[in-house]
Design an enzyme around this catalytic site. Sequence first.
Site, PDB file in Angstrom:
ATOM      1  N   CYS A  82      43.987  53.259  68.251  1.00 60.03           N
ATOM      2  CA  CYS A  82      44.463  54.608  67.938  1.00 60.03           C
ATOM      3  C   CYS A  82      45.909  54.771  68.437  1.00 60.03           C
ATOM      4  O   CYS A  82      46.811  54.139  67.915  1.00 60.03           O
ATOM      5  CB  CYS A  82      43.513  55.650  68.521  1.00 60.03           C
ATOM      6  N   HIS A 215      38.639  53.944  65.962  1.00 60.66           N
ATOM      7  CA  HIS A 215      38.048  53.579  67.249  1.00 60.66           C
ATOM      8  C   HIS A 215      36.913  52.591  67.028  1.00 60.66           C
ATOM      9  O   HIS A 215      35.803  52.998  66.666  1.00 60.66           O
ATOM     10  CB  HIS A 215      37.519  54.829  67.961  1.00 60.66           C
ATOM     11  N   GLU A 217      35.141  51.121  69.207  1.00 61.67           N
ATOM     12  CA  GLU A 217      34.062  51.379  70.164  1.00 61.67           C
ATOM     13  C   GLU A 217      33.150  52.522  69.723  1.00 61.67           C
ATOM     14  O   GLU A 217      32.069  52.725  70.293  1.00 61.67           O
ATOM     15  CB  GLU A 217      34.645  51.667  71.562  1.00 61.67           C
TER      16      GLU A 217
END
Length: 250
Positions: A82, A215, A217
């Site tokens: 990001c 993202h 994750e």
Amino acid sequence: MSAIVVIDYHKGNLSSVRRGLMRAGWDDVVISDDPVAIRAAAGLVLPGVGSFYDAIEFMRESGQDEAVLEAIGRGVPFLGICLGLQLLCERGDEGVPPEAGASAKTAGETAPADAPDAAGSPWTTGLGVLAGSVTRLESARLKVPHVGWDQLHVTEEGRDCPLLAGVPEGANVYFTHSYAVADDADASQVAARTHYVRSFPCVVWRGNVFGCQFHPEKSSATGLMILRNFVSIVKGASTAPVRAAKEPAA
């Protein structure tokens, strides 16, 4: 084996990135703001929280910027997430205070002629590893910030990107951002794009340097695959380093 270091510039909770990397197969993952730890890392991850200006100013004041550039120059694999992707670029205008004046611009000047118009906003320089500017997504029709699941579209250059190995064309990943790399990006460094407001780079790649605007994750199975790919890149770098991005973008 050395640690993968998640770089802490004192903005937000970085534990989800650490947990994601551990699930991806690297046991020794530490969160650190120490330039010494950054220089010694087997791999580096720069997550994305806060504004471009605040983040790069902290990195400069703490010496993290020099440590990151030194590690990248030695071939250490690097993943920006990001805002972490955006900071790799030459310049950005998010959060730059008007009173910053010349110090917020390259040599006290405006951005180069090929940079997109940012409505007179001052620019601050990024790490300069990748070409291009970072500007706000502007739309009267679509909601900004861009939050939620969206598709990534692999470019011709991205077909050979090791970060995207096994990731299908059109895979859905999770975004939350208002700024993105602009149209002055170097097409040879763009591995995938997402079409929202404009067609912006969502995965970038230059040698041992990678970045995701989304993202990983938070991106379920696709995100875990991408993190596993990064862990594989870090493991491989200890015996067969990938080509280092030694010089900042011209």
